[in-house]
Design an enzyme around this catalytic site. Sequence first.
Site, PDB file in Angstrom:
ATOM      1  N   HIS A   1     -16.748 -45.666 -16.243  1.00 41.41           N
ATOM      2  CA  HIS A   1     -17.016 -46.930 -16.836  1.00 41.41           C
ATOM      3  C   HIS A   1     -17.626 -46.650 -18.132  1.00 41.41           C
ATOM      4  O   HIS A   1     -18.635 -46.512 -18.423  1.00 41.41           O
ATOM      5  CB  HIS A   1     -18.158 -48.020 -16.323  1.00 41.41           C
ATOM      6  CG  HIS A   1     -17.827 -49.462 -16.584  1.00 41.41           C
ATOM      7  ND1 HIS A   1     -17.659 -50.435 -16.087  1.00 41.41           N
ATOM      8  CD2 HIS A   1     -17.674 -50.007 -17.869  1.00 41.41           C
ATOM      9  CE1 HIS A   1     -17.394 -51.544 -16.495  1.00 41.41           C
ATOM     10  NE2 HIS A   1     -17.656 -51.199 -17.838  1.00 41.41           N
TER      11      HIS A   1
ATOM     12  N   LEU B   1     -14.700 -46.386 -25.236  1.00 36.05           N
ATOM     13  CA  LEU B   1     -14.561 -45.385 -26.291  1.00 36.05           C
ATOM     14  C   LEU B   1     -14.489 -46.116 -27.689  1.00 36.05           C
ATOM     15  O   LEU B   1     -14.658 -45.474 -28.742  1.00 36.05           O
ATOM     16  CB  LEU B   1     -13.333 -44.464 -25.855  1.00 36.05           C
ATOM     17  CG  LEU B   1     -13.453 -43.685 -25.004  1.00 36.05           C
ATOM     18  CD1 LEU B   1     -12.401 -42.725 -24.340  1.00 36.05           C
ATOM     19  CD2 LEU B   1     -14.688 -42.655 -24.905  1.00 36.05           C
ATOM     20  N   ARG B   2     -14.069 -47.353 -27.773  1.00 31.66           N
ATOM     21  CA  ARG B   2     -14.096 -48.148 -29.126  1.00 31.66           C
ATOM     22  C   ARG B   2     -12.724 -47.788 -29.698  1.00 31.66           C
ATOM     23  O   ARG B   2     -12.631 -48.247 -31.001  1.00 31.66           O
ATOM     24  CB  ARG B   2     -15.159 -48.011 -30.048  1.00 31.66           C
ATOM     25  CG  ARG B   2     -16.642 -48.213 -28.977  1.00 31.66           C
ATOM     26  CD  ARG B   2     -16.666 -49.610 -29.058  1.00 31.66           C
ATOM     27  NE  ARG B   2     -18.037 -50.043 -28.492  1.00 31.66           N
ATOM     28  CZ  ARG B   2     -18.059 -50.720 -27.380  1.00 31.66           C
ATOM     29  NH1 ARG B   2     -17.098 -51.544 -26.972  1.00 31.66           N
ATOM     30  NH2 ARG B   2     -19.206 -51.215 -27.032  1.00 31.66           N
TER      31      ARG B   2
ATOM     32  N   ASP C   1     -12.515 -56.145 -18.279  1.00 26.39           N
ATOM     33  CA  ASP C   1     -13.775 -55.859 -18.581  1.00 26.39           C
ATOM     34  C   ASP C   1     -14.085 -56.421 -20.087  1.00 26.39           C
ATOM     35  O   ASP C   1     -13.497 -56.026 -20.913  1.00 26.39           O
ATOM     36  CB  ASP C   1     -14.015 -54.474 -18.518  1.00 26.39           C
ATOM     37  CG  ASP C   1     -15.547 -54.064 -18.575  1.00 26.39           C
ATOM     38  OD1 ASP C   1     -16.404 -54.823 -18.008  1.00 26.39           O
ATOM     39  OD2 ASP C   1     -16.164 -53.130 -19.279  1.00 26.39           O
TER      40      ASP C   1
ATOM     41  N   HIS D   1     -15.484 -57.038 -13.970  1.00 27.47           N
ATOM     42  CA  HIS D   1     -16.917 -57.658 -14.683  1.00 27.47           C
ATOM     43  C   HIS D   1     -17.116 -58.971 -14.234  1.00 27.47           C
ATOM     44  O   HIS D   1     -16.421 -59.937 -14.539  1.00 27.47           O
ATOM     45  CB  HIS D   1     -16.437 -57.679 -16.002  1.00 27.47           C
ATOM     46  CG  HIS D   1     -17.465 -58.061 -17.064  1.00 27.47           C
ATOM     47  ND1 HIS D   1     -18.457 -57.559 -18.081  1.00 27.47           N
ATOM     48  CD2 HIS D   1     -18.220 -59.372 -16.872  1.00 27.47           C
ATOM     49  CE1 HIS D   1     -19.256 -58.179 -18.439  1.00 27.47           C
ATOM     50  NE2 HIS D   1     -19.055 -59.423 -18.159  1.00 27.47           N
TER      51      HIS D   1
ATOM     52  N   HIS E   1     -20.566 -52.472 -12.736  1.00 27.27           N
ATOM     53  CA  HIS E   1     -22.106 -52.835 -13.179  1.00 27.27           C
ATOM     54  C   HIS E   1     -22.809 -53.764 -12.355  1.00 27.27           C
ATOM     55  O   HIS E   1     -23.200 -54.723 -12.912  1.00 27.27           O
ATOM     56  CB  HIS E   1     -22.318 -52.899 -14.722  1.00 27.27           C
ATOM     57  CG  HIS E   1     -20.938 -53.855 -15.341  1.00 27.27           C
ATOM     58  ND1 HIS E   1     -20.969 -54.996 -15.042  1.00 27.27           N
ATOM     59  CD2 HIS E   1     -20.606 -53.534 -16.256  1.00 27.27           C
ATOM     60  CE1 HIS E   1     -20.102 -55.481 -15.589  1.00 27.27           C
ATOM     61  NE2 HIS E   1     -19.553 -54.687 -16.633  1.00 27.27           N
TER      62      HIS E   1
ATOM     63  N   ASP F   1     -21.473 -47.342 -18.203  1.00 26.03           N
ATOM     64  CA  ASP F   1     -20.992 -48.317 -18.940  1.00 26.03           C
ATOM     65  C   ASP F   1     -21.461 -47.872 -20.478  1.00 26.03           C
ATOM     66  O   ASP F   1     -21.823 -49.094 -21.347  1.00 26.03           O
ATOM     67  CB  ASP F   1     -21.770 -49.936 -18.872  1.00 26.03           C
ATOM     68  CG  ASP F   1     -21.166 -51.105 -19.209  1.00 26.03           C
ATOM     69  OD1 ASP F   1     -19.961 -51.009 -20.190  1.00 26.03           O
ATOM     70  OD2 ASP F   1     -21.673 -52.148 -19.068  1.00 26.03           O
TER      71      ASP F   1
ATOM     72  N   HIS G   1     -22.649 -48.817 -30.369  1.00 26.89           N
ATOM     73  CA  HIS G   1     -22.661 -49.989 -31.271  1.00 26.89           C
ATOM     74  C   HIS G   1     -23.095 -49.299 -32.584  1.00 26.89           C
ATOM     75  O   HIS G   1     -24.251 -48.527 -32.517  1.00 26.89           O
ATOM     76  CB  HIS G   1     -23.462 -51.105 -30.781  1.00 26.89           C
ATOM     77  CG  HIS G   1     -22.568 -52.107 -29.682  1.00 26.89           C
ATOM     78  ND1 HIS G   1     -21.505 -52.636 -30.069  1.00 26.89           N
ATOM     79  CD2 HIS G   1     -23.172 -52.299 -28.500  1.00 26.89           C
ATOM     80  CE1 HIS G   1     -20.940 -53.265 -28.932  1.00 26.89           C
ATOM     81  NE2 HIS G   1     -21.980 -53.089 -27.979  1.00 26.89           N
TER      82      HIS G   1
ATOM     83  N   GLY H   1     -25.027 -53.791 -24.917  1.00 25.44           N
ATOM     84  CA  GLY H   1     -24.715 -52.409 -24.436  1.00 25.44           C
ATOM     85  C   GLY H   1     -25.540 -51.219 -24.860  1.00 25.44           C
ATOM     86  O   GLY H   1     -26.356 -51.444 -25.789  1.00 25.44           O
TER      87      GLY H   1
END
Lengths: 431, 306
Positions: free
Chosen positions: A63, A66-67, A154, A181, A233, A306, A310, A325
């Site tokens: 989980h 990677l953005r 998710d 999720h 999660h 997870d 950010h 997160g």
Amino acid sequence: MELLLKNAALLNPYEGIDIAETDIVISNGVIKSIDKVKNQDSKYFRVIDLSGKIIVPGFFDMHVHLREPGREDEETVKTGCLSAANGGFTGIACMPNTDPAIDSAEVVHFIKKQAENNLVDVFPVAAATIGRKGEVLSPMAELYEAGVVGFSDDGTAIKTAGILKRVFEYSRMYNLPVIEHCEDDSLSGGAMNESINSTILGLPPIPSISEELIVMRDIIVAEYAKANLHIAHISTQKSVEYVRTAKRNGINVTSEVTPHHFTLTDDMLKSYDTNYKMNPPLRTAKDVQEIINGLKDGTIDCIASDHAPHSLEEKESEFEYAPNGIVGLETSIGVTLTELYHKKILTLNQVVEKMSSNPRKILNLPLPSFRIGSSANFTILDVNEVWTVDIYKFKSKSVNSPFNKRLLTGRAVGVINNSKMFYSGEMIQIS
Amino acid sequence: MPLSSRHLLGLQGVPKEDIQLILDTALTFREVLERPIKKVPTLQGKTIVNLFYESSTRTRISFELAEKRLSADAINFSVSGSSVSKGETFKDTIKNIEAMKVDMVVVRHAAAGTPLFLTKISNANIINAGDGIHEHPTQALLDMYSIREKFGKIAGLKVCIVGDIAHSRVALSNIFGLITMGAKVSVCGPSTMIPKYIEDLGVQVIYNIDEAIQENDILNVLRIQLERKAREYFPSIREYAKYFGIDRARLEKNKKSIVIMHPGPINRGVELSSDIADGEHQIILQQVTNGVAVRMAVLYLLGTVN
């Protein structure tokens, strides 16, 4: 030159391997021998002394966010892989809530291309519905062909039970899990767990039932559709109880928990530190206790971080406006060893199961083997090293972590996979 | 003896001695407000920014008056909406204001915890003028001041806070402050507006307004925020007024002697009928006057503590 890992312990529970001290020779990325090597001449070998370290099958985090594509300022496939290697993982599954979402073969191909020639294997999880909007099924067959390992919306739950049932039915054709999720957004929408703390802090509450309702809904629909449901999660006492009961009833459900959900509680929010803001939110000590029980009795199959990088400017804001997160990959193993292994909640064998073999089994991936001739896919642990988390040493592009400055016991000191070794902060090509 | 903190972020955990000191100091400033020249030089040369991220009329004016009567330089900075939607981050805004060398910041913000966040990025004294649904400490202090003025004490009195407790910063600050000062606190309102774990704070919950009137010395009646999400928590304004609104008939039915407070602005005909809002039971306008004195006391004590 061949690689000689000397004086290492070797542990692989599912192959029945438990050796206190031996030498391993790796040639062209493949295990050539597991036995004491008499002539250790550095003319023939690149020698690394692993005295006191334990080689285990490469760890896998199922989980990870990677953005890329979309928020490359926070993480890219490359930096995420480096973060994973530094944290001790040789494989990760990346979640589809990118921009655009992973809801087409093109995006899957793009991510796989970005991950080429990497030590860390990257397996995309595709959106279950187009744009994760919960309305139209994503092209699941095509996505399967492109190589995704599961389906998930998710960031949110699959919107309605009707769509969920179809996602379950369709994914069953390919035996892929649906990763949920669990959150009923008509009940959530807050900033922290509903408790006495949310009242005292004046933060809009998220009741535990917003998760539990969807866990229950999903179990009911999964049983009916005979699908593979994986609860992401998990965070509340009752969610764990519902999954335990479902497993006893023979329903095909698995679950994962993050290190922060078995370590931290909503008491931490008294500082309004946005590093403690996550979704699902940190819960209470009672929830943590049941999660611990679930880890022990196998209700919870995996530990997954997870990983949610950010930007600092977005996290350094008013609590209610900050994104959810934490950077998880680089503290996951350390927190697990400290909180579960050293506190005798899990044995090292169980840690290996929950962080290596179980996630791969859930995603239908082959397990790393220690047999001669297998390609080396290792995580190297030092379970006794005492170290302090320093966010500025992270390889991730982001630094949002509630574990900064925390003293941990045990970590991964290196990984080997795809003919590459990451050891002591250095990437080494092994040929 | 100075205050134990250089900020006023809320009343949770504030010791009794601090509250006592603020209320005692307010008494002397209350006297100043009765003079022909209502100004003292106490904070001359101090710069205070009123940073309002949420619209407010009376709290802002009350603080501004308090600042001016203490001879401080008061600057108003109003931003509508959140910092996020404005492009500049909250932190950048604060750093900019900080760079202009201000001594104190009075902050109102829609997000809980923002005053505490401010203390981490600024060296100024921070005063919370209301943060989200968290706290509004100066309102609770002026409420307590008004109670003490009326009854000569706070300890032992029974105070019921009526209305939307779950979305009220006034309620929470009053609960913390009143309990510290030894009052017996209850809350009354529709059950959808009572936080699930409120009793853990040592507060009694009453769902029947008649019972609340019978059992208490004071009702602190909150404004039902018609413009907010509050409307989703009860069926209709008519039903709220009928079952939780206070009018003369209801008071007379239950007992004669009770004190009615309200932080304003009042929704006449909803939580209070006009004959109560203007009647002999209420001390609503005294609260407003006392508000200036209490804020003067807070600014003075914080501004001279370091």
